[in-house]
Design an enzyme around this catalytic site. Sequence first.
Site, PDB file in Angstrom:
ATOM      1  N   GLU A  52       0.834  -1.204   0.000  1.00  0.00           N
ATOM      2  CA  GLU A  52       0.000   0.000   0.000  1.00  0.00           C
ATOM      3  C   GLU A  52       0.870   1.256   0.000  1.00  0.00           C
ATOM      4  O   GLU A  52       1.857   1.340   0.734  1.00  0.00           O
ATOM      5  CB  GLU A  52      -0.875  -0.046   1.251  1.00  0.00           C
ATOM      6  CG  GLU A  52      -1.754   1.158   1.502  1.00  0.00           C
ATOM      7  CD  GLU A  52      -2.543   1.022   2.792  1.00  0.00           C
ATOM      8  OE1 GLU A  52      -3.441   1.853   3.014  1.00  0.00           O
ATOM      9  OE2 GLU A  52      -2.256   0.098   3.585  1.00  0.00           O
ATOM     10  N   LYS A  57      -9.238   2.672  -2.344  1.00  0.00           N
ATOM     11  CA  LYS A  57      -9.501   2.011  -1.063  1.00  0.00           C
ATOM     12  C   LYS A  57     -10.868   2.419  -0.528  1.00  0.00           C
ATOM     13  O   LYS A  57     -11.192   3.609  -0.441  1.00  0.00           O
ATOM     14  CB  LYS A  57      -8.392   2.374  -0.058  1.00  0.00           C
ATOM     15  CG  LYS A  57      -8.452   1.660   1.270  1.00  0.00           C
ATOM     16  CD  LYS A  57      -7.222   2.029   2.114  1.00  0.00           C
ATOM     17  CE  LYS A  57      -7.185   1.306   3.436  1.00  0.00           C
ATOM     18  NZ  LYS A  57      -5.959   1.648   4.209  1.00  0.00           N
ATOM     19  N   CYS A  60      -5.548  -3.122   2.297  1.00  0.00           N
ATOM     20  CA  CYS A  60      -5.415  -3.179   3.755  1.00  0.00           C
ATOM     21  C   CYS A  60      -6.764  -3.292   4.483  1.00  0.00           C
ATOM     22  O   CYS A  60      -7.343  -4.369   4.520  1.00  0.00           O
ATOM     23  CB  CYS A  60      -4.605  -1.989   4.260  1.00  0.00           C
ATOM     24  SG  CYS A  60      -3.723  -2.330   5.818  1.00  0.00           S
ATOM     25  N   LYS A  87       0.333  -9.919  15.788  1.00  0.00           N
ATOM     26  CA  LYS A  87      -0.461  -9.332  14.704  1.00  0.00           C
ATOM     27  C   LYS A  87      -0.703 -10.344  13.579  1.00  0.00           C
ATOM     28  O   LYS A  87      -1.780 -10.349  12.968  1.00  0.00           O
ATOM     29  CB  LYS A  87       0.271  -8.105  14.152  1.00  0.00           C
ATOM     30  CG  LYS A  87      -0.450  -7.352  13.034  1.00  0.00           C
ATOM     31  CD  LYS A  87      -1.630  -6.588  13.565  1.00  0.00           C
ATOM     32  CE  LYS A  87      -2.242  -5.634  12.555  1.00  0.00           C
ATOM     33  NZ  LYS A  87      -1.462  -4.404  12.368  1.00  0.00           N
ATOM     34  N   SER A  92      24.299   2.247  32.287  1.00  0.00           N
ATOM     35  CA  SER A  92      24.277   2.365  33.741  1.00  0.00           C
ATOM     36  C   SER A  92      24.709   1.107  34.468  1.00  0.00           C
ATOM     37  O   SER A  92      24.922   1.141  35.681  1.00  0.00           O
ATOM     38  CB  SER A  92      22.855   2.715  34.193  1.00  0.00           C
ATOM     39  OG  SER A  92      21.983   1.605  33.946  1.00  0.00           O
ATOM     40  N   GLY A 150      22.628  -1.344  34.356  1.00  0.00           N
ATOM     41  CA  GLY A 150      21.315  -1.930  34.577  1.00  0.00           C
ATOM     42  C   GLY A 150      20.789  -2.640  33.342  1.00  0.00           C
ATOM     43  O   GLY A 150      21.364  -2.552  32.251  1.00  0.00           O
ATOM     44  N   ASN A 164      16.606  13.956  40.907  1.00  0.00           N
ATOM     45  CA  ASN A 164      16.393  14.440  39.544  1.00  0.00           C
ATOM     46  C   ASN A 164      17.561  15.277  39.039  1.00  0.00           C
ATOM     47  O   ASN A 164      17.850  15.296  37.836  1.00  0.00           O
ATOM     48  CB  ASN A 164      15.093  15.252  39.471  1.00  0.00           C
ATOM     49  CG  ASN A 164      13.856  14.370  39.524  1.00  0.00           C
ATOM     50  OD1 ASN A 164      13.940  13.168  39.274  1.00  0.00           O
ATOM     51  ND2 ASN A 164      12.720  14.954  39.857  1.00  0.00           N
ATOM     52  N   THR A 196      16.816   5.096  27.429  1.00  0.00           N
ATOM     53  CA  THR A 196      16.800   3.681  27.818  1.00  0.00           C
ATOM     54  C   THR A 196      15.602   3.303  28.681  1.00  0.00           C
ATOM     55  O   THR A 196      15.512   2.174  29.150  1.00  0.00           O
ATOM     56  CB  THR A 196      18.096   3.328  28.563  1.00  0.00           C
ATOM     57  OG1 THR A 196      18.203   4.130  29.744  1.00  0.00           O
ATOM     58  CG2 THR A 196      19.317   3.569  27.682  1.00  0.00           C
ATOM     59  N   GLU A 215       8.001   2.336  33.100  1.00  0.00           N
ATOM     60  CA  GLU A 215       8.433   3.599  33.700  1.00  0.00           C
ATOM     61  C   GLU A 215       7.701   4.782  33.074  1.00  0.00           C
ATOM     62  O   GLU A 215       7.276   5.710  33.781  1.00  0.00           O
ATOM     63  CB  GLU A 215       9.939   3.758  33.524  1.00  0.00           C
ATOM     64  CG  GLU A 215      10.757   2.711  34.266  1.00  0.00           C
ATOM     65  CD  GLU A 215      12.224   2.677  33.842  1.00  0.00           C
ATOM     66  OE1 GLU A 215      13.013   2.021  34.540  1.00  0.00           O
ATOM     67  OE2 GLU A 215      12.560   3.300  32.815  1.00  0.00           O
TER      68      GLU A 215
END
Length: 538
Positions: A41, A108, A144, A176, A283, A285, A368, A392, A397
Amino acid sequence: MKLAIAQINCTVGDLGGNARKILDYANRAKQSGAKLVITPELALSGYPPEDLLLREGFREACGKAMANLAARINGVALLIGHPHLADNKLHNAASLIRDGKIIATYFKNELPNDFVFDERRYFAPGAHPCVFDLEGIKFSINICADIWQKRTAACAKEAGADIILVLNASPYHMRKQALRYEVIRERINETGLSFVYANMTGAQDELVFDGASFAMNHKGELTHQFDEFKETLGLIELQNGIPIRGKMPTSRPLEASIYSALCLGVKDYVGKNGIPGVLLGLSGGVDSALTLAIAVDALGADKVRAVMMPSRFTADISLSDARAMARAMGVHYCEIPIDTVFEEYRQTLAHELLALPQHGRADVTEENLQARIRGNLLMALSNRYGSIVLTTGNKSEMAVGYCTLYGDMAGGFAVLKDIKKTMVYQLCHHRNTLGSIIPERVINRAPSAELRPDQTDQDSLPPYEVLDSIIEAYMEHDLSLSEILSMDYAEADVRRVVHLVRLSEHKRRQSPIGPRITQRGFGKDWRYPITARYLDEF
């Protein structure tokens, strides 16, 4: 008869480049004996062109590119997706080109305007089927979202079609492909027709297109399945309008598909925007470890810089694990301690930080500050090297605001933006099956921002298994609080998580984009107001 799917990676607005690629695939298909080539498409313009479509110059350029391409097609029929202006209305179209001429065009019918789609903003819908004859087979065209409605396939059958060709720019999300199979089988059960599903691959901003084009016969049996996340020329043999069994799928775990999607998202965002490289804060982590692995796998180690910025709260094992991972991945690595800068900030702000009695001790302000110092340093290096900063942070989060504006959120592309923390661990384990590069203790340690002594994420948040499940229920599936409570989560956890999701909307609006991996990410398909007083009730 043999037909070909040009499962290609198109770039939005690169009309010349897209046309050259389409022509190349058409010639390769012709050499392979195919009589018909199908593109995705809007392959000519790239998908989605968004507000470029509102510019008259862009629409005219699309028309000229289409005419130039048509003149160069010979010896094979090409079914190509493109924007098309007719009677002062713009359509999402597919045209059949034969011997240098456009001989049929389909508009379409079903224009999606939900999730990540905004097609009614730009296009007028079509209303009629389009059937053409080639080598004695009657082909019908769908685009689609047309296949999600019974009407378009039924109209194609009534118009005499033997097989339906579907041009797609269907973005990836987890599982999907199973949904696509389900929808196509529904149309097959209703019509008794075979289907060929041609999908785009590549990435465009936050959308990732997985390709995974396929064919099904009139019994709903999968006859062909082409690769995920790769450009390919897929050849399909037809007999009396029915695909004959050919290339079949290689089963892959879910984590492998997600990892490939993230790599492609990074590769195309960096490559298509002409960015020379990336850098990130490493880090020690798990999130930054996974981000580094994806960046190197997507771009190569020579285009990746990792920066460790330790403070007095950084554990020794964080430093050693960051060093070990940088060595294993072969990236440019440096360490820039932040304690001296942090003390300068604290001294500069001392009077104001101590102005109120309750502010006489360290709190989130100091935490912070550290994050913002790190963000500032990364952006300075970005300026110097021309590299984009990869943030990251993960979806868990971002959902609850466990991140710092202008700190760890500072950057240009958020690789894990749609990856919940529990999936971060699964992806780390998957990546280590390809070659052990993420130290096991990085994966096994309790996660921590390391912004105060003995800090862990669970000081502030429910366990990630609980947090992620509540986020998925509330944000991805739109369940009410009472529905989530019926899933046996503690009321305090549900209330806290939902409150934090609402409270953090202003942060997410200022976060960089990242690859969409779930059926609903914090991007195009999440449009909540920042200023709102509505509260869900139990």
